[in-house]
Scaffold this motif. Sequence first.
Motif, short mmCIF file in Angstrom:
data_model
loop_
_atom_site.label_atom_id
_atom_site.label_comp_id
_atom_site.label_asym_id
_atom_site.label_seq_id
_atom_site.Cartn_x
_atom_site.Cartn_y
_atom_site.Cartn_z
N SER A 12 0.98 -1.09 -0.02
CA SER A 12 0.14 -0.03 0.01
C SER A 12 0.84 1.49 0.05
O SER A 12 0.64 2.20 -0.66
CB SER A 12 -0.91 -0.10 1.14
N ARG A 13 1.91 1.20 0.69
CA ARG A 13 3.03 2.36 0.83
C ARG A 13 3.42 2.56 -0.54
O ARG A 13 3.88 3.79 -1.13
CB ARG A 13 4.08 2.24 1.92
N ILE A 14 3.95 1.57 -1.27
CA ILE A 14 4.42 1.41 -2.41
C ILE A 14 3.62 2.15 -3.51
O ILE A 14 3.99 2.95 -4.50
CB ILE A 14 5.08 0.11 -3.07
N SER A 15 2.43 1.63 -3.51
CA SER A 15 1.56 2.24 -4.46
C SER A 15 1.13 3.74 -4.26
O SER A 15 0.95 4.57 -5.27
CB SER A 15 -0.09 1.39 -4.31
N ARG A 16 1.10 4.16 -2.81
CA ARG A 16 0.73 5.67 -2.76
C ARG A 16 2.19 6.45 -3.18
O ARG A 16 1.83 7.42 -3.72
CB ARG A 16 0.59 5.90 -1.26
N LEU A 17 3.33 5.69 -3.00
CA LEU A 17 4.60 6.52 -3.06
C LEU A 17 4.76 6.48 -4.88
O LEU A 17 4.94 7.61 -5.29
CB LEU A 17 5.66 5.80 -2.84
N ALA A 22 3.89 9.66 -9.86
CA ALA A 22 3.29 9.86 -11.28
C ALA A 22 2.73 11.48 -11.09
O ALA A 22 2.75 11.88 -12.21
CB ALA A 22 2.13 8.84 -11.26
N ILE A 23 2.19 12.01 -10.07
CA ILE A 23 1.70 13.01 -10.26
C ILE A 23 2.66 14.20 -10.27
O ILE A 23 2.47 15.27 -10.90
CB ILE A 23 0.88 13.51 -8.66
N LEU A 24 3.66 14.11 -9.68
CA LEU A 24 4.87 14.95 -9.57
C LEU A 24 5.69 14.88 -11.14
O LEU A 24 6.04 16.01 -11.61
CB LEU A 24 5.91 14.56 -8.36
N SER A 25 5.69 13.78 -11.66
CA SER A 25 6.46 13.58 -12.72
C SER A 25 5.50 13.86 -14.03
O SER A 25 5.96 14.19 -15.22
CB SER A 25 7.21 12.24 -13.00
N GLY A 26 4.36 13.69 -13.81
CA GLY A 26 3.26 13.91 -15.06
C GLY A 26 3.29 12.65 -15.67
O GLY A 26 2.53 12.67 -17.06
#
Length: 110
Positions: A12-17, A22-26
């Motif tokens: 779950s932590r890996i998926s959140r990271l 993905a949000i930061l890199s686009g």
Amino acid sequence: MDTASIIQEIDSRISRLEQAKAILSGTATKRSPGRPRGTQSVVKTVAAEPTKRVMSAEGKARIAAAQKLRWAKSKRAAKKAVKKAAVKSVPAKKALLKKAAPAKSSEIKA
């Protein structure tokens, strides 16, 4: 703690990271095989198709009038050339007839 619960929490932590990355890199974290897709922020420029040119009625009339003048000029030139050729050939024929006529008449007299 149970090992299954530890693995589930790590996942779950890996998926959140990965989502944060993905949000930061686009870009999306899932990759499909083959060439990578372009990002959404890049806008592709598409060349506009050339529009068909339209001529106005006045423009068409001007072109038609100019062409009629060209045709008339060439017809006049052709008529002048025919007249000049006819004028030049008529005196030559008359001169030949005049030269030939006295010779024939002298033969008749003799």
